[in-house]
Design an enzyme around this catalytic site. Structure first.
Site, PDB file in Angstrom:
ATOM      1  N   ASP A  91       0.858  -1.171   0.000  1.00 21.01           N
ATOM      2  CA  ASP A  91       0.000   0.000   0.000  1.00 21.01           C
ATOM      3  C   ASP A  91       0.907   1.239   0.000  1.00 21.01           C
ATOM      4  O   ASP A  91       2.115   1.133   0.147  1.00 21.01           O
ATOM      5  CB  ASP A  91      -0.977  -0.032   1.177  1.00 21.01           C
ATOM      6  CG  ASP A  91      -0.280   0.124   2.513  1.00 21.01           C
ATOM      7  OD1 ASP A  91       0.951   0.282   2.537  1.00 21.01           O
ATOM      8  OD2 ASP A  91      -0.976   0.090   3.539  1.00 21.01           O
ATOM      9  N   SER A  92       0.310   2.397  -0.156  1.00 24.96           N
ATOM     10  CA  SER A  92       1.117   3.601  -0.391  1.00 24.96           C
ATOM     11  C   SER A  92       1.531   4.287   0.902  1.00 24.96           C
ATOM     12  O   SER A  92       2.324   5.217   0.890  1.00 24.96           O
ATOM     13  CB  SER A  92       0.301   4.588  -1.212  1.00 24.96           C
ATOM     14  OG  SER A  92      -0.785   5.065  -0.421  1.00 24.96           O
ATOM     15  N   GLY A  93       0.964   3.851   2.021  1.00 27.48           N
ATOM     16  CA  GLY A  93       1.172   4.557   3.281  1.00 27.48           C
ATOM     17  C   GLY A  93       0.077   5.565   3.560  1.00 27.48           C
ATOM     18  O   GLY A  93      -0.044   6.071   4.671  1.00 27.48           O
ATOM     19  N   GLY A  94      -0.726   5.868   2.548  1.00 27.66           N
ATOM     20  CA  GLY A  94      -1.766   6.889   2.687  1.00 27.66           C
ATOM     21  C   GLY A  94      -2.753   6.573   3.801  1.00 27.66           C
ATOM     22  O   GLY A  94      -3.016   7.404   4.664  1.00 27.66           O
ATOM     23  N   PHE A  95      -3.278   5.348   3.797  1.00 29.26           N
ATOM     24  CA  PHE A  95      -4.307   4.990   4.778  1.00 29.26           C
ATOM     25  C   PHE A  95      -3.763   5.117   6.200  1.00 29.26           C
ATOM     26  O   PHE A  95      -4.404   5.726   7.070  1.00 29.26           O
ATOM     27  CB  PHE A  95      -4.813   3.566   4.508  1.00 29.26           C
ATOM     28  CG  PHE A  95      -5.892   3.142   5.464  1.00 29.26           C
ATOM     29  CD1 PHE A  95      -7.201   3.577   5.293  1.00 29.26           C
ATOM     30  CD2 PHE A  95      -5.601   2.317   6.547  1.00 29.26           C
ATOM     31  CE1 PHE A  95      -8.201   3.198   6.183  1.00 29.26           C
ATOM     32  CE2 PHE A  95      -6.601   1.936   7.435  1.00 29.26           C
ATOM     33  CZ  PHE A  95      -7.895   2.375   7.250  1.00 29.26           C
ATOM     34  N   GLY A 215     -11.520   3.614   0.060  1.00 29.23           N
ATOM     35  CA  GLY A 215     -12.497   4.374   0.833  1.00 29.23           C
ATOM     36  C   GLY A 215     -13.799   3.651   1.088  1.00 29.23           C
ATOM     37  O   GLY A 215     -14.807   4.280   1.415  1.00 29.23           O
ATOM     38  N   ASP A 265      -7.786  -7.543  -0.043  1.00 29.68           N
ATOM     39  CA  ASP A 265      -6.896  -7.749   1.100  1.00 29.68           C
ATOM     40  C   ASP A 265      -7.693  -7.381   2.338  1.00 29.68           C
ATOM     41  O   ASP A 265      -8.589  -6.531   2.265  1.00 29.68           O
ATOM     42  CB  ASP A 265      -5.665  -6.828   1.038  1.00 29.68           C
ATOM     43  CG  ASP A 265      -5.988  -5.436   1.526  1.00 29.68           C
ATOM     44  OD1 ASP A 265      -6.595  -4.669   0.773  1.00 29.68           O
ATOM     45  OD2 ASP A 265      -5.666  -5.123   2.690  1.00 29.68           O
ATOM     46  N   CYS A 303     -11.552 -28.738   6.363  1.00 26.49           N
ATOM     47  CA  CYS A 303     -10.340 -27.928   6.227  1.00 26.49           C
ATOM     48  C   CYS A 303      -9.067 -28.765   6.319  1.00 26.49           C
ATOM     49  O   CYS A 303      -8.932 -29.582   7.232  1.00 26.49           O
ATOM     50  CB  CYS A 303     -10.336 -26.856   7.320  1.00 26.49           C
ATOM     51  SG  CYS A 303      -8.886 -25.811   7.266  1.00 26.49           S
ATOM     52  N   CYS A 305      -6.006 -27.630   7.019  1.00 23.96           N
ATOM     53  CA  CYS A 305      -4.922 -26.966   7.758  1.00 23.96           C
ATOM     54  C   CYS A 305      -4.460 -27.853   8.919  1.00 23.96           C
ATOM     55  O   CYS A 305      -5.184 -28.754   9.344  1.00 23.96           O
ATOM     56  CB  CYS A 305      -5.373 -25.587   8.250  1.00 23.96           C
ATOM     57  SG  CYS A 305      -6.176 -25.602   9.862  1.00 23.96           S
ATOM     58  N   CYS A 308      -6.934 -28.240  11.923  1.00 26.78           N
ATOM     59  CA  CYS A 308      -8.078 -29.127  11.721  1.00 26.78           C
ATOM     60  C   CYS A 308      -7.652 -30.572  11.500  1.00 26.78           C
ATOM     61  O   CYS A 308      -8.369 -31.502  11.862  1.00 26.78           O
ATOM     62  CB  CYS A 308      -8.914 -28.625  10.548  1.00 26.78           C
ATOM     63  SG  CYS A 308      -9.613 -26.988  10.871  1.00 26.78           S
ATOM     64  N   HIS A 334      -5.462 -21.489  10.231  1.00 30.66           N
ATOM     65  CA  HIS A 334      -6.766 -21.993   9.798  1.00 30.66           C
ATOM     66  C   HIS A 334      -7.568 -20.909   9.062  1.00 30.66           C
ATOM     67  O   HIS A 334      -8.129 -21.177   7.985  1.00 30.66           O
ATOM     68  CB  HIS A 334      -7.596 -22.513  10.975  1.00 30.66           C
ATOM     69  CG  HIS A 334      -9.032 -22.667  10.589  1.00 30.66           C
ATOM     70  ND1 HIS A 334      -9.505 -23.766   9.908  1.00 30.66           N
ATOM     71  CD2 HIS A 334     -10.077 -21.795  10.696  1.00 30.66           C
ATOM     72  CE1 HIS A 334     -10.786 -23.568   9.628  1.00 30.66           C
ATOM     73  NE2 HIS A 334     -11.155 -22.389  10.091  1.00 30.66           N
TER      74      HIS A 334
HETATM   75 ZN   LIG Z   1      -8.474 -25.516   9.451  1.00 32.77          ZN
END
Ligand SMILES: [Zn+2]
Length: 372
Positions: A91-95, A215, A265, A303, A305, A308, A334
């Site tokens: 990101d640009s740093g703006g936020f 925004g 994101d 799942c 992962c 799980c 997870h």
């Molecule tokens: Zn999981």
């Protein structure tokens, strides 16, 4: 040739595509885990990769303050520093400059602010933000814009948007084109359709490798957000990826993909993972709840992962109760796996022209809840 995007197929307004970058290809729609300070918190880079994530996000504001853009450059750039050879969007740093920095002063040229860590003075301009993102070796550089407060009046939102459009042109001029790298412009205009349309027109006239929608998800609510997307997405160049910044919940992702968004994101899966909130195919659970204390079964049967596959809900509940760091680590893993699997399911559904039915089935499973 700069970063490009291939449109593979559509299902209604939803699009299946592929971003081609200097650091590899990425299938879209895609969800980017947030790696704020050069790490996706509580995760090794291998763990992030194992979830299927191919594109991650880094934060210019945080990295320029610690360890500093010069230091990241000296360490070989963000890819090498954090062991992520794949594409990275910064990101640009703006936020953050508008939400976190102390004593910030906005002028027509940029923003002067003090570090929240040590009070040291810093300045970001369109040119310096693009320069810092180059030092970080960002595959995708975001244009530096003003974060319009919400709510804002039409006049305030219009002034802010026009400033961001002037800055977008300066970012374009400052960006040095490199093969497989790209610069994205950011659409602004708050919840006002006419301002969003003017912003889309201004950005298309400048020309970017991708177009972000900024925004939103700032308190306007999902209905309003979807209404803004329905107005603005058709106005963005059709041959470039569209990125909805900072969004969102799994339901937001289903709805925004159906309205033609390709990239997302959000801190939700990682932040929730650190606070015992689990995103699953049966909805959202709080693992601190006492009802999990004796449940000797996986969090989510569907799942793959490690949480799980190898551990029980009861064990995870115990880890959070004892504030053991493995709890946030396993649940972050997870939640990221859940988000990546959600996006993989969405892509498969677009490919076969059944996104609506797929989304309805996913939502029905959420509302059915934990039936066992
Ligand atoms: Zn999981």
């Amino acid at each position: 040739m700069t970063l490009s995007w291939t449109h593979l197929t559509s299902d209604g307004a939803a699009r299946l595509g592929r971003v081609h970058t200097a650091h590899g290809d990425v299938e879209t729609p895609v969800f980017m885990p947030v790696g704020t300070a050069g790490t996706v918190r509580a995760m090794t880079a291998d763990a992030v990769r194992s979830t299927g994530a191919r594109l991650i996000l880094g934060n210019t504001f945080h990295l320029m303050l610690r360890p500093g853009a010069d230091r990241v450059e000296q360490l070989g750039g963000l890819h090498r520093m954090m062991d992520w050879p794949g594409p990275i969007l910064t990101d640009s740093g703006g936020f953050q400059v508008f939400s976190l920095a102390a004593l910030r002063t906005l002028d027509g040229d940029g923003v002067t602010f003090r570090s929240p860590h040590d009070g040291s003075p810093h300045r970001l301009t369109p040119e310096s933000s693009v320069g810092i993102q180059r030092q970080l070796d960002a595959t995708i550089t975001m244009a530096f814009d003003e974060c319009t407060p919400f709510p804002a009046t039409w006049d305030e939102a219009g002034k802010s948007m026009e400033l961001s459009m002037r800055w977008a042109a300066r970012c374009r001029a400052a960006f040095v084109p490199r093969p497989g790298y790209g610069l994205f412009g950011i659409n602004q205009g708050s919840v006002f359709a006419d301002l969003r349309a003017r912003s889309a027109e201004a950005l298309a006239a400048i020309g970017f490798e991708g177009y972000a929608i900024g925004g939103l998800a700032v308190g306007e609510g999902q209905d309003k957000m979807f209404e803004v997307l329905e107005g603005v997405v058709p106005r963005l160049p059709a041959d470039r990826p569209r990125y909805l910044m900072g969004v969102g919940t799994p339901d937001d992702l289903l709805g925004a993909v159906a309205r033609g968004v390709d990239m997302f994101d959000c801190v939700i899966p990682t932040r929730a993972g650190r606070t015992a909130r689990a995103y699953t195919s049966a909805g959202v659970f709080n693992l601190r709840n006492a009802r999990f204390a004796g449940q000797d079964r996986p969090l989510d049967e569907a799942c793959p992962c490690p949480l799980c596959a190898r551990h029980s809900r009861a064990y995870l509940h115990h880890l959070f109760r004892c504030e053991e760091m493995l709890g946030p680590m396993l649940l972050t893993w997870h939640n990221l796996q859940y988000y990546q699997d959600l996006m993989a399911g969405i892509r498969a559904a677009i490919a076969t022209g059944r996104l609506d039915a797929h989304a309805a089935a996913v939502r029905a499973r959420w509302s059915q809840g934990d039936t066992q």
